[in-house]
Design a protein around this motif. Structure first.
Motif, mmCIF file in Angstrom:
data_model
loop_
_atom_site.group_PDB
_atom_site.id
_atom_site.type_symbol
_atom_site.label_atom_id
_atom_site.label_comp_id
_atom_site.label_asym_id
_atom_site.label_seq_id
_atom_site.Cartn_x
_atom_site.Cartn_y
_atom_site.Cartn_z
ATOM 1 N N ASP A 158 0.828 -1.212 0.000
ATOM 2 C CA ASP A 158 0.000 0.000 0.000
ATOM 3 C C ASP A 158 0.859 1.257 0.000
ATOM 4 O O ASP A 158 0.540 2.241 -0.686
ATOM 5 N N TYR A 205 -3.206 4.631 4.521
ATOM 6 C CA TYR A 205 -4.411 5.387 4.195
ATOM 7 C C TYR A 205 -4.896 6.190 5.397
ATOM 8 O O TYR A 205 -5.444 7.281 5.248
ATOM 9 N N ALA A 228 -7.605 7.935 -0.270
ATOM 10 C CA ALA A 228 -7.468 7.382 1.083
ATOM 11 C C ALA A 228 -8.748 7.594 1.885
ATOM 12 O O ALA A 228 -9.173 6.703 2.628
ATOM 13 N N GLN A 232 -10.886 4.649 3.558
ATOM 14 C CA GLN A 232 -11.125 4.648 5.002
ATOM 15 C C GLN A 232 -12.612 4.574 5.321
ATOM 16 O O GLN A 232 -13.012 3.983 6.314
ATOM 17 N N THR A 238 -11.470 -0.811 -1.796
ATOM 18 C CA THR A 238 -10.017 -0.812 -1.957
ATOM 19 C C THR A 238 -9.579 -1.521 -3.228
ATOM 20 O O THR A 238 -8.775 -0.992 -4.012
#
Length: 506
Positions: A158, A205, A228, A232, A238
């Motif tokens: 990530d 993130y 991000a 979240q 994702t």
């Protein structure tokens, strides 16, 4: 003395064993020194503003320059730790294969958009090891040394994804291409900013949502913060976001999909993008996208007016990932285009795109330039770059400027539809610099596409029969001896030109 003895022991032991697999001419000197110079150079840049003379000395293995770097004990420890890490990893090919893909999305990996994904191999050969690759490799070494990990994991993946995105958007546009804009004078600040992302205590993130400052990446950071925030809020998005980022024509820049407004469509967007690009006919893509709206990007002026680009071949990345005010049109078209594609009838991509084109033409649209671009594939070429004199006198440029040949796309379309080289040849209708681009018939008649219609210029020995004038509503122009041919209720300007030329030569 302790450091020297440790170095001597390792260079005679585990480090030598590792580099032996990468030897050149039965020696490990060159591979080892290339890695050593890389580490030294990056350590220098991470702690110092750019100094060209000092960097040149490091690259030439000047002892005093090297000594200034490794007098800092932490630097020496980092060098040793990075070499130890490589020996534990052992096969860098396998390691980077678990971390990266060459092109396209694989869960848990990051696309490098490069045929070679082994960053150590690039380092030890010096081939394709540019600033982007150096930063990525240095970041990975830093992360694994700081966390004590020997294997890549999702957390590193990530972080690398965000770094890759930021580095790929450090670019400048030259005509219809994006070129890297990673300069050594900025490297110190970039490394300092990227060091923020090495904080192993927070998910990257979450870190991006914590009001971090990374001034060297400017507005590019805002695009990562936007993604991000969506992740979240809904972790199920994702994979769709990662898949979109790894598309070869988006390359981390997915902002033109209006993510916040289209969160529920991101999975469908990803599926459609991978179906449409890059293997489908460019003409179908351009024409079906124009059925949604005009999306061309402005790439600057030339002597004939503004130049606009509609996308083709491998340069769709320039269109789809455009940023700033130049992205306004593609941002308004792309999400709607993908939604309409999903709704279009047919299972085959080509059929679906043609359905969108046919649907537009069946809606009885006004016969403006959009109509002609969509109806006639001959309006397009291998280089869909146009100098926009106006909507009907525009030119399709053969190259990026008027130094190359150019042709009015309406003229080219008519010439192609005539299909008779004894009447006119497409190749004889081109101009150069600020020349006109009329249909040039073999009988020396010239026909110019202009705003009000086709201006017909006749040589002295040619006369238009009155029957032709009456049937096609051809009128004399008051200011000269030319004539004007306009579209009519039943025929558009392409169709009337084709009929006129056939009637004239017959």
């Amino acid at each position: 003395p302790d450091i020297k003895s440790e170095f001597a022991k390792k260079i005679d032991g585990s480090w030598t064993e590792f580099f032996w697999d990468y030897k050149e001419n039965d020696l490990i000197d060159k591979p080892f020194l290339r890695f050593f110079i890389f580490i030294t150079e990056m350590l220098y840049h991470s702690q110092n503003q750019f100094n060209e003379s000092e960097v040149e000395k490091i690259l030439k293995l000047d002892f005093e320059a090297l000594e200034r770097v490794y007098t800092v004990e932490d630097n020496l420890k980092f060098l040793f730790a990075s070499l130890d890490l490589l020996t534990r990893i052992n096969s860098t090919g396998n390691f980077f294969a678990t971390q990266f893909t060459k092109n396209g999305y694989e869960k848990g990996k990051v696309a490098l958009f490069d045929e070679s994904i082994d960053l150590f191999l690039k380092c030890k050969t010096g081939i394709g090891f540019e600033q982007k690759e150096k930063i990525l490799f240095f970041f990975i070494l830093n992360y694994m040394i700081k966390t004590g990990k020997d294997k890549a994991d999702q957390d590193l993946s990530d972080r690398i994804r965000v770094v890759r995105n930021l580095l790929l958007r450090a670019r400048q546009r030259k005509n219809t291409d994006f070129l890297p804009d990673l300069r050594y004078v900025d490297l110190h600040e970039r490394l300092k900013d990227l060091n923020v992302l090495l904080n192993a205590k927070l998910d990257v993130y979450a870190l991006l949502g914590s009001d971090i400052k990374m001034a060297s990446f400017g507005d590019s950071l805002k695009l990562e913060i936007e993604k991000a925030a969506i992740i979240q809020t809904d972790l199920s998005l994702t994979e769709s976001i990662h898949s979109l980022e790894d598309h070869p024509y988006l390359r981390g820049s997915i902002h033109n999909l209006e993510l916040e407004l289209n969160k529920q469509n991101l999975a469908d967007f990803a599926a459609s993008l991978y179906r449409i690009w890059p293997s489908i006919n460019d003409s179908l893509i351009v024409r079906s996208m124009l059925s949604i709206g005009y999306y061309g990007i402005d790439i600057g002026l030339c002597a004939l007016g503004s130049r606009y680009y509609l996308g083709n071949n491998s340069k769709w990345h320039t269109i789809l990932s455009m940023t700033g005010s130049n992205a306004t049109r593609i941002k308004s078209v792309l999400p709607l285009f993908l939604k309409e594609f999903d709704l279009a009838q047919g299972s085959d991509v080509t059929v679906k795109l043609q359905f969108m084109i046919d649907k537009f033409l069946a809606s009885n649209p006004p016969k403006d330039y959009i109509y002609y671009f969509i109806k006639y594939p001959q309006m397009l070429s291998e280089n869909n770059l146009f100098a926009w004199v106006d909507d009907f006198a525009l030119r399709n440029l053969n190259k990026n400027s008027l130094l190359g040949y150019h042709i009015n796309p309406y003229v080219r379309t008519v010439a192609h539809l005539i299909k008779d080289d004894t009447i006119c040849k497409v190749g004889e209708c081109y101009g150069q610099y600020d020349e006109k681009s009329p249909i040039r018939l073999k009988n020396e008649v010239e026909i110019f596409s202009e705003t009000d219609g086709w201006r017909i210029h006749l040589p002295a020995n040619i006369v238009i029969a009155e029957a032709i004038k009456a049937s096609l509503n051809i009128v004399s122009l008051p200011d000269n001896q030319d004539f004007l041919l306009k579209e009519n209720t039943n025929q558009d300007r392409i169709e009337v030109a084709v009929e006129f030329i056939h009637n004239l030569v017959n």
